[in-house]
Design a protein around this motif. Structure first.
Motif, PDB file in Angstrom:
ATOM      1  N   VAL A  29       0.692  -0.861   0.205  1.00 35.12           N
ATOM      2  CA  VAL A  29      -0.375   0.165  -0.195  1.00 35.12           C
ATOM      3  C   VAL A  29       0.832   1.214   0.021  1.00 35.12           C
ATOM      4  O   VAL A  29       0.800   2.724  -0.371  1.00 35.12           O
ATOM      5  N   GLU A  30       1.592   1.815   0.590  1.00 38.49           N
ATOM      6  CA  GLU A  30       2.416   1.824   0.795  1.00 38.49           C
ATOM      7  C   GLU A  30       4.151   2.524  -0.388  1.00 38.49           C
ATOM      8  O   GLU A  30       4.218   3.717  -0.371  1.00 38.49           O
ATOM      9  N   ALA A  31       3.252   1.151  -1.249  1.00 42.74           N
ATOM     10  CA  ALA A  31       4.660   1.515  -2.274  1.00 42.74           C
ATOM     11  C   ALA A  31       3.816   2.029  -3.173  1.00 42.74           C
ATOM     12  O   ALA A  31       4.371   2.769  -4.209  1.00 42.74           O
ATOM     13  N   PHE A  32       2.214   2.093  -2.968  1.00 40.40           N
ATOM     14  CA  PHE A  32       1.697   2.138  -4.653  1.00 40.40           C
ATOM     15  C   PHE A  32       1.776   4.292  -5.524  1.00 40.40           C
ATOM     16  O   PHE A  32       1.679   3.990  -6.284  1.00 40.40           O
ATOM     17  N   ALA A  33       1.598   4.706  -4.095  1.00 36.67           N
ATOM     18  CA  ALA A  33       1.469   6.072  -4.666  1.00 36.67           C
ATOM     19  C   ALA A  33       3.326   6.649  -5.068  1.00 36.67           C
ATOM     20  O   ALA A  33       3.029   7.200  -6.088  1.00 36.67           O
ATOM     21  N   LYS A  34       4.022   5.827  -4.681  1.00 37.49           N
ATOM     22  CA  LYS A  34       5.531   6.547  -4.922  1.00 37.49           C
ATOM     23  C   LYS A  34       5.816   5.705  -6.307  1.00 37.49           C
ATOM     24  O   LYS A  34       6.086   6.061  -7.508  1.00 37.49           O
ATOM     25  N   GLU A  35       5.233   4.265  -6.332  1.00 35.74           N
ATOM     26  CA  GLU A  35       5.687   4.538  -7.846  1.00 35.74           C
ATOM     27  C   GLU A  35       4.498   3.651  -9.066  1.00 35.74           C
ATOM     28  O   GLU A  35       5.048   3.414 -10.327  1.00 35.74           O
ATOM     29  N   VAL A  36       3.183   3.878  -9.439  1.00 35.12           N
ATOM     30  CA  VAL A  36       2.579   3.582  -9.714  1.00 35.12           C
ATOM     31  C   VAL A  36       1.795   5.635 -10.599  1.00 35.12           C
ATOM     32  O   VAL A  36       1.689   5.693  -9.538  1.00 35.12           O
ATOM     33  N   PRO A  37       2.257   5.454 -11.490  1.00 35.77           N
ATOM     34  CA  PRO A  37       2.044   7.284 -12.076  1.00 35.77           C
ATOM     35  C   PRO A  37       0.676   7.640 -12.176  1.00 35.77           C
ATOM     36  O   PRO A  37      -0.425   6.864 -12.318  1.00 35.77           O
ATOM     37  N   ALA A  38       0.456   8.822 -11.100  1.00 33.63           N
ATOM     38  CA  ALA A  38      -0.610   9.887 -11.379  1.00 33.63           C
ATOM     39  C   ALA A  38      -1.516   9.479 -13.089  1.00 33.63           C
ATOM     40  O   ALA A  38      -2.593   9.441 -12.400  1.00 33.63           O
ATOM     41  N   ASN A  39      -0.357   9.327 -13.565  1.00 27.32           N
ATOM     42  CA  ASN A  39      -1.307  10.074 -15.127  1.00 27.32           C
ATOM     43  C   ASN A  39      -1.647   8.659 -15.751  1.00 27.32           C
ATOM     44  O   ASN A  39      -1.461   8.121 -17.068  1.00 27.32           O
ATOM     45  N   ALA A  40      -1.153   7.154 -15.227  1.00 28.60           N
ATOM     46  CA  ALA A  40      -1.967   5.913 -15.742  1.00 28.60           C
ATOM     47  C   ALA A  40      -3.584   6.237 -16.071  1.00 28.60           C
ATOM     48  O   ALA A  40      -4.151   6.417 -15.521  1.00 28.60           O
ATOM     49  N   GLN A  41      -3.418   5.410 -17.073  1.00 24.12           N
ATOM     50  CA  GLN A  41      -4.484   4.791 -17.427  1.00 24.12           C
ATOM     51  C   GLN A  41      -5.368   4.152 -17.393  1.00 24.12           C
ATOM     52  O   GLN A  41      -4.601   3.080 -17.143  1.00 24.12           O
ATOM     53  N   ASP A  42      -6.795   3.538 -16.973  1.00 21.74           N
ATOM     54  CA  ASP A  42      -7.246   2.293 -17.234  1.00 21.74           C
ATOM     55  C   ASP A  42      -6.875   1.555 -16.349  1.00 21.74           C
ATOM     56  O   ASP A  42      -6.976   0.581 -16.631  1.00 21.74           O
ATOM     57  N   LEU A  43      -6.584   2.883 -15.225  1.00 21.08           N
ATOM     58  CA  LEU A  43      -6.211   1.957 -14.103  1.00 21.08           C
ATOM     59  C   LEU A  43      -7.394   1.089 -13.002  1.00 21.08           C
ATOM     60  O   LEU A  43      -8.408   1.533 -12.883  1.00 21.08           O
ATOM     61  N   GLU A  44      -6.872  -0.515 -12.972  1.00 16.50           N
ATOM     62  CA  GLU A  44      -7.146  -0.635 -12.280  1.00 16.50           C
ATOM     63  C   GLU A  44      -6.735  -1.666 -10.653  1.00 16.50           C
ATOM     64  O   GLU A  44      -6.040  -1.946 -10.838  1.00 16.50           O
ATOM     65  N   VAL A  45      -7.738  -1.681  -9.869  1.00 17.52           N
ATOM     66  CA  VAL A  45      -7.037  -1.546  -8.153  1.00 17.52           C
ATOM     67  C   VAL A  45      -7.656  -2.956  -7.746  1.00 17.52           C
ATOM     68  O   VAL A  45      -8.175  -2.573  -7.501  1.00 17.52           O
ATOM     69  N   MET A  46      -6.743  -3.554  -6.843  1.00 19.20           N
ATOM     70  CA  MET A  46      -7.123  -4.628  -6.412  1.00 19.20           C
ATOM     71  C   MET A  46      -6.193  -4.929  -5.248  1.00 19.20           C
ATOM     72  O   MET A  46      -4.930  -5.005  -5.449  1.00 19.20           O
TER      73      MET A  46
END
Length: 274
Positions: free
Chosen positions: A129-146
């Motif tokens: 959870v902690e790494a998500f904001a740092k490593e997944v780009p804020a401008n990612a498109q069609d983002l699906e998260v589980m």
């Protein structure tokens, strides 16, 4: 750890895959297998295998990584694993039971899985959870998260069983033994309660499978359902090692981007002959 679509670590792929498996007869299962569950006198050491496999308690698919290993001693303090190593098919560690009573051995992992597009290229990511904001780009498109919340456990005791180590943490899917998990014998009934985030998990299916699945055509899986208080009873007809598993899906996520959480639980119990 950041994982691209081309490079999944063995840890992430094995845990993510196994944690999402349904309670099907031939699904890979996660398990901890102690060399003994009841000890006395000067006999204080156990060795524990940790693996993911189809054939119960035979390591032949992938190791269960020990990053989330938590050992709870009878007085509630944290125990220490010795000689831990991870090989091709299993992880192994030793534990000295320095206190009398029941010990709880847990591998507890929370993982985020995401897939998205970046500049038209499909990406996949696994991490905390902690790494998500740092490593997944804020401008990612069609983002699906589980979100995936996985707990794997077993229980051992030196001397008389106790209950302090069996208290739930209040997070994820957990088993609360009503009858002692280290005092089961053939022909007995084990009484348990399933909890989700500290509350009774009602109407959840629980699979119970005896070990030795490699050597029989009939898996002998029994499926039970918890009552409104999350309670269920298991009749253990024969002695041996048993695997118990359950999972739930809900929307109680930590990340606002995640629409679903999958919480899974698995335990190994030993049933001794009368």
């Amino acid at each position: 750890m950041k994982l691209s679509s081309a490079r999944f670590s063995a840890k992430a792929s094995a845990l993510a895959f196994a944690a999402l498996m349904p309670l099907a007869a031939h699904a890979d299962r996660l398990w901890l297998l102690p060399s003994a569950t009841v000890l006395s006198g000067n006999d204080t050491w156990v060795s524990v295998d940790a693996a993911v496999s189809d054939d119960l308690f035979i390591a032949g698919h992938a190791p269960l990584r020990l990053d989330g290993l938590v050992i709870t001693a009878p007085d509630g303090s944290t125990g220490k694993a010795e000689n831990a190593v991870t090989g091709r098919f299993r992880s192994v560690f030793d534990l000295q039971l320095t206190q009398d009573g029941t010990w709880r051995i847990t591998v507890d992992n929370q993982m985020i899985g995401a897939q998205y597009k970046l500049d038209g290229e499909k990406k996949r990511w696994r991490g905390s959870v902690e790494a998500f904001a740092k490593e997944v780009p804020a401008n990612a498109q069609d983002l699906e998260v589980m979100e995936n919340d996985m707990r794997v456990e077993t229980f051992v005791a030196h001397g008389k069983p106790s209950t302090t180590a069996l208290k739930p943490t209040g997070h994820g899917l957990e088993l609360v033994p009503i009858s002692s998990p280290v005092d089961l014998v053939s022909g007995s009934t084990g009484n348990f309660q399933l909890m989700l985030d500290g509350k009774p998990a009602a109407n959840v299916k629980v699979a119970v499978v005896p070990g030795g699945t490699r050597y029989r055509d009939d898996i002998k899986e029994t499926t039970l359902t918890t009552d409104q208080d999350g309670k269920f009873n298991v009749k253990f007809a024969d002695a041996g090692m048993y695997w118990l598993g359950a999972q739930v899906r809900d929307n109680h996520t930590q990340l606002k981007q995640a629409k679903m959480r999958r919480a899974a639980y698995a335990a190994t119990l030993e049933v001794l002959p009368q």
